[in-house]
Design an enzyme around this catalytic site. Structure first.
Site, PDB file in Angstrom:
ATOM      1  N   THR A  57      -8.953   0.624  57.362  1.00 34.59           N
ATOM      2  CA  THR A  57      -8.579   2.140  57.120  1.00 34.59           C
ATOM      3  C   THR A  57      -7.364   2.156  57.490  1.00 34.59           C
ATOM      4  OG1 THR A  57     -10.882   2.436  57.634  1.00 34.59           O
ATOM      5  CG2 THR A  57      -9.012   4.436  57.784  1.00 34.59           C
ATOM      6  N   HIS A  80     -20.640  -2.035  54.538  1.00 29.85           N
ATOM      7  CA  HIS A  80     -20.201  -1.794  55.979  1.00 29.85           C
ATOM      8  C   HIS A  80     -21.361  -1.241  56.842  1.00 29.85           C
ATOM      9  CE1 HIS A  80     -17.750  -1.156  59.484  1.00 29.85           C
ATOM     10  NE2 HIS A  80     -17.053  -0.508  58.957  1.00 29.85           N
ATOM     11  N   TYR A  89     -20.830   3.163  61.960  1.00 34.48           N
ATOM     12  CA  TYR A  89     -20.809   3.844  60.866  1.00 34.48           C
ATOM     13  C   TYR A  89     -22.456   4.131  60.339  1.00 34.48           C
ATOM     14  CZ  TYR A  89     -15.769   4.048  61.438  1.00 34.48           C
ATOM     15  OH  TYR A  89     -14.697   4.032  62.149  1.00 34.48           O
ATOM     16  N   ASN A 132     -19.634  -1.387  63.375  1.00 34.87           N
ATOM     17  CA  ASN A 132     -18.857  -0.398  63.921  1.00 34.87           C
ATOM     18  C   ASN A 132     -19.308   1.205  63.950  1.00 34.87           C
ATOM     19  OD1 ASN A 132     -17.259  -2.698  63.929  1.00 34.87           O
ATOM     20  ND2 ASN A 132     -15.590  -2.089  62.599  1.00 34.87           N
ATOM     21  N   ASN A 142     -17.460   3.573  68.316  1.00 36.02           N
ATOM     22  CA  ASN A 142     -18.104   4.690  67.947  1.00 36.02           C
ATOM     23  C   ASN A 142     -19.382   4.782  68.367  1.00 36.02           C
ATOM     24  OD1 ASN A 142     -16.183   5.797  66.180  1.00 36.02           O
ATOM     25  ND2 ASN A 142     -16.896   4.372  64.414  1.00 36.02           N
TER      26      ASN A 142
HETATM   27  C1  LIG Z   1      -5.811  -0.068  61.617  1.00 35.53           C
HETATM   28  C2  LIG Z   1      -7.172  -0.831  61.593  1.00 35.53           C
HETATM   29  C3  LIG Z   1      -8.024  -0.152  60.614  1.00 35.53           C
HETATM   30  C4  LIG Z   1      -9.375  -0.760  60.387  1.00 35.53           C
HETATM   31  N1  LIG Z   1     -10.239  -0.258  59.686  1.00 35.53           N
HETATM   32  C5  LIG Z   1     -11.454  -0.939  59.661  1.00 35.53           C
HETATM   33  C6  LIG Z   1     -12.285  -0.675  58.451  1.00 35.53           C
HETATM   34  O1  LIG Z   1     -12.272   0.316  57.407  1.00 35.53           O
HETATM   35  N2  LIG Z   1     -13.509  -1.191  58.113  1.00 35.53           N
HETATM   36  C7  LIG Z   1     -13.889  -2.417  59.036  1.00 35.53           C
HETATM   37  O2  LIG Z   1     -14.964  -3.199  59.035  1.00 35.53           O
HETATM   38  N3  LIG Z   1     -12.986  -3.101  60.011  1.00 35.53           N
HETATM   39  C8  LIG Z   1     -11.737  -2.098  60.293  1.00 35.53           C
HETATM   40  N4  LIG Z   1     -10.990  -2.629  61.192  1.00 35.53           N
HETATM   41  C9  LIG Z   1     -11.446  -3.784  62.000  1.00 35.53           C
HETATM   42  C10 LIG Z   1     -10.583  -5.087  61.124  1.00 35.53           C
HETATM   43  O3  LIG Z   1     -11.248  -5.189  60.091  1.00 35.53           O
HETATM   44  C11 LIG Z   1     -10.770  -6.231  62.216  1.00 35.53           C
HETATM   45  O4  LIG Z   1     -11.990  -6.483  62.634  1.00 35.53           O
HETATM   46  C12 LIG Z   1     -10.046  -6.177  63.451  1.00 35.53           C
HETATM   47  O5  LIG Z   1      -8.588  -5.643  63.319  1.00 35.53           O
HETATM   48  C13 LIG Z   1      -9.914  -7.508  64.306  1.00 35.53           C
HETATM   49  O6  LIG Z   1      -9.213  -8.515  63.619  1.00 35.53           O
HETATM   50  P1  LIG Z   1      -7.772  -8.916  63.817  1.00 35.53           P
HETATM   51  O7  LIG Z   1      -7.868  -9.493  65.486  1.00 35.53           O
HETATM   52  O8  LIG Z   1      -7.578  -9.888  63.113  1.00 35.53           O
HETATM   53  O9  LIG Z   1      -6.860  -7.661  63.762  1.00 35.53           O
HETATM   54  C14 LIG Z   1      -9.660  -1.827  61.382  1.00 35.53           C
HETATM   55  C15 LIG Z   1      -8.891  -2.354  62.049  1.00 35.53           C
HETATM   56  C16 LIG Z   1      -7.577  -1.954  62.365  1.00 35.53           C
HETATM   57  C17 LIG Z   1      -6.457  -2.407  63.145  1.00 35.53           C
END
Ligand SMILES: Cc1cc2nc3c(=O)[nH]c(=O)nc-3n(C[C@H](O)[C@H](O)[C@H](O)COP(=O)(O)O)c2cc1C
Length: 355
Positions: free
Chosen positions: A26, A175, A180, A178, A235
Site C-alpha cells: 500500500t 488478500h 483485512y 494481515n 490489525n
Molecule cells: C509500506 C508497506 C505497505 C504494505 N502494504 C501491504 C499490502 O497492501 N498488502 C500486503 O499483503 N502486504 C503489505 N505489506 C507487507 C509487505 O507485502 C511484506 O510482507 C513486508 O514488507 C515484509 O517484507 P520485506 O521484509 O521484504 O519488506 C506492506 C509493507 C510495507 C512496508
C-alpha cells in the site's frame, strides 16, 4: 551462493523471467481511489521483477478504508489500471492485482458517502488510523455483516476479478492476510459469529473459500493466488489453538479449487512473532500450487530457501520501495538504498518515484 532466484519459473501458463516477486505494498498515491500516471511510472520502473503484486486494491466502495488506496470496481479504475499493466507488460514484466477489502480497518472520513464499514462481527479494532481530513481517528465499531452483505461482498470480489482481466492484469491475489476482511472471517479475535460463517474451522474458512470459488468461476483458478498470514498479529489478529488446523483445511480447499499460488506472510523481520516453521513446512508440503515466500529476504537467504525447496518464488517488499532496480542490484551484489519510512504512505512522488 547459487543463482536460483534469477532463473525463470512458471505460474501455470505464465512464464516469469525470474523468481523475484515484488510484494504487495500500500503506497496511498491513488488520490480519489483511481490509479494514475504516477502509479504507472512507479510500477513500470519495477518491471524487472518476475512478478509484481500490486498494493491492496479494494473490490468494493465499502473496502476503501485507508486514505488514497485504489479500487477495482469502476470503469475509471479499470482504465487507470490498464495504463499500469500496459507499462509493466511493455517493460517485459507480469503483474497481479491484490484484492484487499479493508473491512473493519477503516474510518468514515476515508470513505465515500453511502458506503458502510462492515465486518464479520461488530468488534472495533483498538487504536487510531490516519484520515486526510481529521488526522488520527479511533477505529469505529463495524456493522456485523448480514447474509446479504456477505453475498454482496463475495460478488464484489468476483466482479473485481473479472475487471482485473479487463484491465489486462495477469491474475489476482486474494488478500486473506494481515487482518483485512477475509482474515477477519478466519480469525477468532474478529469473528464471533455463531452462524455458518463463524465458530468451527469449517465455518471460519467458508468466506475465503467462497470468495476464491466465485473469483475462479469468473477468471479461472489458474489466475488466482491467495495471501495468508498464519500466526499474524497485525490489525488485531491473534493466534488460537486451532490455527494450524484452520490453515491446513483452507489449503485443502484451495487445492480443490486449483489456486495457482499461496503467498505466506512472515513479519518476524518487522518485529512480529515468528510464524511456526512446522506449519509453513506443512502448508508447503500440502499445497499443490506454487508457494511464495516473503518477509525480510536478501539474495543469499532467498537462494538458500529456494534451494532448500521451501518455496518457488520469493517476495521482496521494502527493498523494492527504495530500489526500483532491485533485481539488478540483487544479482550484482550492489548496495541497496535504504527506504524512507516517512514517505511510505504520503501523497506525491517524493519517496515514490524519485529513488
Ligand atoms: C509500506 C508497506 C505497505 C504494505 N502494504 C501491504 C499490502 O497492501 N498488502 C500486503 O499483503 N502486504 C503489505 N505489506 C507487507 C509487505 O507485502 C511484506 O510482507 C513486508 O514488507 C515484509 O517484507 P520485506 O521484509 O521484504 O519488506 C506492506 C509493507 C510495507 C512496508
Amino acid at each position: 551462493m547459487t543463482d536460483t532466484l534469477f532463473t525463470p519459473a512458471t505460474l501455470c501458463k505464465l512464464q516469469l523471467k525470474n523468481r523475484v516477486v515484488m510484494a504487495p505494498m500500500t503506497r496511498s498515491r491513488a488520490t480519489g481511489n483511481v490509479p494514475n500516471a504516477l502509479m504507472e511510472k512507479y510500477y513500470g520502473l519495477r518491471a524487472a521483477a518476475g512478478l509484481i503484486i500490486t498494493e491492496g486494491t479494494s473490490p468494493s466502495p465499502n473496502g476503501l478504508g485507508y486514505a488514497r488506496i485504489p479500487g477495482l470496481f469502476s470503469s475509471g479504475q479499470v482504465a487507470g489500471w490498464r495504463k499500469v499493466t500496459d507499462a509493466v507488460h511493455g517493460a517485459g514484466g507480469k503483474i497481479f492485482v491484490q484484492l484487499m477489502h479493508t473491512g473493519r480497518v477503516s474510518h468514515p472520513a476515508n470513505m465515500a458517502a453511502g458506503t458502510r464499514i462492515v465486518a464479520p462481527s461488530a468488534v472495533a479494532l483498538a487504536g487510531d488510523m490516519w484520515t486526510d481530513s481529521n488526522g488520527m481517528q479511533p477505529y469505529p465499531v463495524p456493522s456485523e455483516m448480514s447474509e446479504e452483505d456477505i453475498a454482496t461482498a463475495i460478488a464484489e470480489y468476483a466482479n473485481a476479478a473479472k475487471l482485473a482481466i479487463e484491465a489486462r492484469f495477469d491474475g489476482v491475489e486474494l488478500h486473506a492476510a494481515n487482518g483485512y476482511l477475509i482474515d477477519q472471517f478466519l480469525n477468532t479475535a474478529t469473528n464471533q459469529r455463531t452462524d455458518k460463517w463463524g465458530g468451527s474451522v469449517e465455518n471460519r474458512i467458508r468466506f475465503a473459500v467462497e470468495v476464491a470459488k466465485a473469483a475462479a468461476a469468473e477468471i479461472g483458478a489458474e489466475r488466482i493466488g491467495m495471501r495468508i498470514s498464519p500466526y499474524g498479529v497485525f490489525n488485531g489478529a491473534a493466534p488460537d489453538a486451532k490455527m494450524d488446523a484452520l490453515y491446513l483445511r483452507l489449503v485443502e480447499e484451495l487445492n480443490t479449487i486449483g489456486l495457482v499460488y499461496i503467498h505466506v506472510v512472515d513479519h518476524s523481520s518487522m518485529g512480529a512473532p515468528e510464524v511456526s516453521p512446522e506449519l509453513k513446512a506443512k502448508i508447503r508440503a500440502n499445497f499443490k500450487g506454487k508457494y511464495i515466500l516473503s518477509g525480510g529476504y536478501n539474495a543469499a537467504r532467498a537462494n538458500a530457501d529456494l534451494d532448500a525447496q521451501k518455496g518457488d518464488l520469493v517476495a521482496f517488499g521494502r527493498p523494492f520501495i527504495s530500489n526500483p532496480d532491485l533485481v539488478a542490484k540483487l544479482q550484482s551484489g550492489a548496495a541497496l538504498t535504504p527506504p524512507d519510512m516517512s514517505t511510505f504512505y504520503t501523497p506525491g512522488e517524493k519517496g515514490y518515484t524519485d529513488y
